[in-house]
Enzyme design. Structure first.
Site, PDB file in Angstrom:
ATOM      1  N   SER A  64     -49.006  14.759 -23.222  1.00 24.74           N
ATOM      2  CA  SER A  64     -47.867  15.672 -23.303  1.00 24.74           C
ATOM      3  C   SER A  64     -47.491  15.934 -24.757  1.00 24.74           C
ATOM      4  O   SER A  64     -47.189  17.071 -25.142  1.00 24.74           O
ATOM      5  CB  SER A  64     -46.675  15.110 -22.532  1.00 24.74           C
ATOM      6  OG  SER A  64     -46.983  14.921 -21.176  1.00 24.74           O
ATOM      7  N   ASP A  65     -47.495  14.888 -25.575  1.00 25.29           N
ATOM      8  CA  ASP A  65     -47.220  15.056 -27.007  1.00 25.29           C
ATOM      9  C   ASP A  65     -48.256  15.966 -27.658  1.00 25.29           C
ATOM     10  O   ASP A  65     -47.918  16.874 -28.428  1.00 25.29           O
ATOM     11  CB  ASP A  65     -47.254  13.694 -27.723  1.00 25.29           C
ATOM     12  CG  ASP A  65     -46.016  12.860 -27.449  1.00 25.29           C
ATOM     13  OD1 ASP A  65     -45.000  13.427 -27.014  1.00 25.29           O
ATOM     14  OD2 ASP A  65     -46.077  11.642 -27.682  1.00 25.29           O
TER      15      ASP A  65
END
Length: 356
Positions: A170-171
């Site tokens: 996600s990052d």
């Protein structure tokens, strides 16, 4: 005590306090930098083999950056940021929603001062919505954004249930989307409007968008995407298979590849079998197909299958451990392992930029 003794006591205690506070290593007393500096182990070892305070996590994201420590709560610190923004093309921030507005460093304020500024805010949930004020980390968004729902073994299998991906997906996806958005805003400024923009990018949004074809499969059918480990829900055979000395990832993507694969494994009759004649049939009868394929693939070392299938154009590759990744001749030929000088290392190993 009388005044003289009291002053002497104050002076002595002042020395004690100064000595005490000078030895404390607390964030409330002096800046401690990016939290990722302390996200370890592992930590970098210097040329003498001694551990340093630089974590591998921090080093993965801070190559060639220069740091400045600014106290945003003080007018002098706020002015430093304004001075930097006044000559900047891009400002990226990931403070909680509303934090920078308290100091007059929000997008509305700085973009009035510098209309050409591209101001990118990266937060967990975005600048709007009922969760905007919440904090979050990558694994929170893997869970909320559906990635864990489509990752892992099926319910009922050993270890079945939702699984977190081993990387901070996600990052990383949010960073990629931010890079694309910033470049688009710069191009729009220079080619169209002459003005910068405020980019509002949320990790949850980025993770939901990254569901891609899995999300579309659900949206067009209403059916949940099944968790199936290394198997593909849309192709067969397409999964990891064990060999004598390790494992391979095999993907048979079309009819021609299926026929070539069957020839390599010396089972040329399989394409004529009604259970395996089409991709949909093979998915439906995957268990029966694997009962045939698994012992065949297990009978040879993995390089045997990699070489034989590469010769006929069927995609197959080793399931590498990390030491094997960086020993792989293709990875080395592409220069993906780089080295750079570091204050603690004459030649620190680094991942190279993949853009050629």
């Amino acid at each position: 005590t009388d005044g003289g003794q009291h002053s002497l006591f104050q002076a002595h205690m002042g020395k004690v306090y100064r000595a005490f506070f000078a030895r404390l290593d607390l964030a409330i007393l002096r800046p401690c930098g990016d939290d990722s500096r302390r996200l370890g182990p592992p930590f970098l070892r210097d040329d003498a083999g001694q551990p340093t305070r630089e974590s591998g996590f921090y080093l993965s994201a801070n190559r060639n950056k220069r740091s400045i420590t600014v106290d945003l709560a003080r007018p002098e610190g706020q002015q430093i940021v304004r001075d930097l923004a006044a000559r900047a093309d891009v400002l990226i921030e990931n403070y909680k929603v509303g934090d920078l507005a308290r100091y007059g460093l929000d997008a509305a304020t700085l973009c009035r001062m510098r209309p050409r500024l591209v101001y990118c805010s990266i937060t967990g949930f975005g600048q709007t919505g009922p969760y905007a004020a919440r904090a979050g980390y990558d694994s929170i968004f893997q869970g909320m954004g559906g990635l864990m729902a489509v990752t892992g073994h099926a319910e009922g299998e050993p270890g079945g249930g939702p699984q977190k991906v081993g990387l901070i997906v996600s990052d990383l996806m949010a960073g990629m989307y931010a890079s694309v958005a910033i470049l688009a805003a710069l191009e729009h400024r220079d080619a169209v409007s002459g003005l910068g923009q405020h980019i509002d990018l949320a990790l949850l949004d980025a993770q939901v968008a990254a569901l891609s074809h899995a999300a579309m499969g659900y949206l067009v059918s209403g059916d949940a995407v099944p968790r199936c480990g290394t198997q593909s829900p849309t192709a067969a055979p397409s999964q990891m298979y064990r060999c004598q000395d390790g494992a391979v990832m095999l993907v048979v993507g079309n009819k021609a590849q299926w026929e070539k694969f069957c020839a390599v494994i010396d089972r040329p009759e399989l394409p004529a079998d009604a259970r395996f004649a089409s991709n949909q049939a093979r998915i439906q009868h995957r268990g029966e197909l694997n009962a045939i394929l698994e012992p065949i693939l297990l009978a040879q070392p993995r390089q045997h299958w990699i070489d034989a299938l590469a010769a006929v154009g069927v995609p197959c590759g080793p399931v590498n451990e990390l030491h094997e990744v960086f020993d792989d001749p293709q990875v080395r030929a592409r220069g993906m392992l780089a080295h750079m000088r570091h204050p603690h290392r004459a030649a620190m190993p680094m991942l190279a930029n993949p853009i050629r």
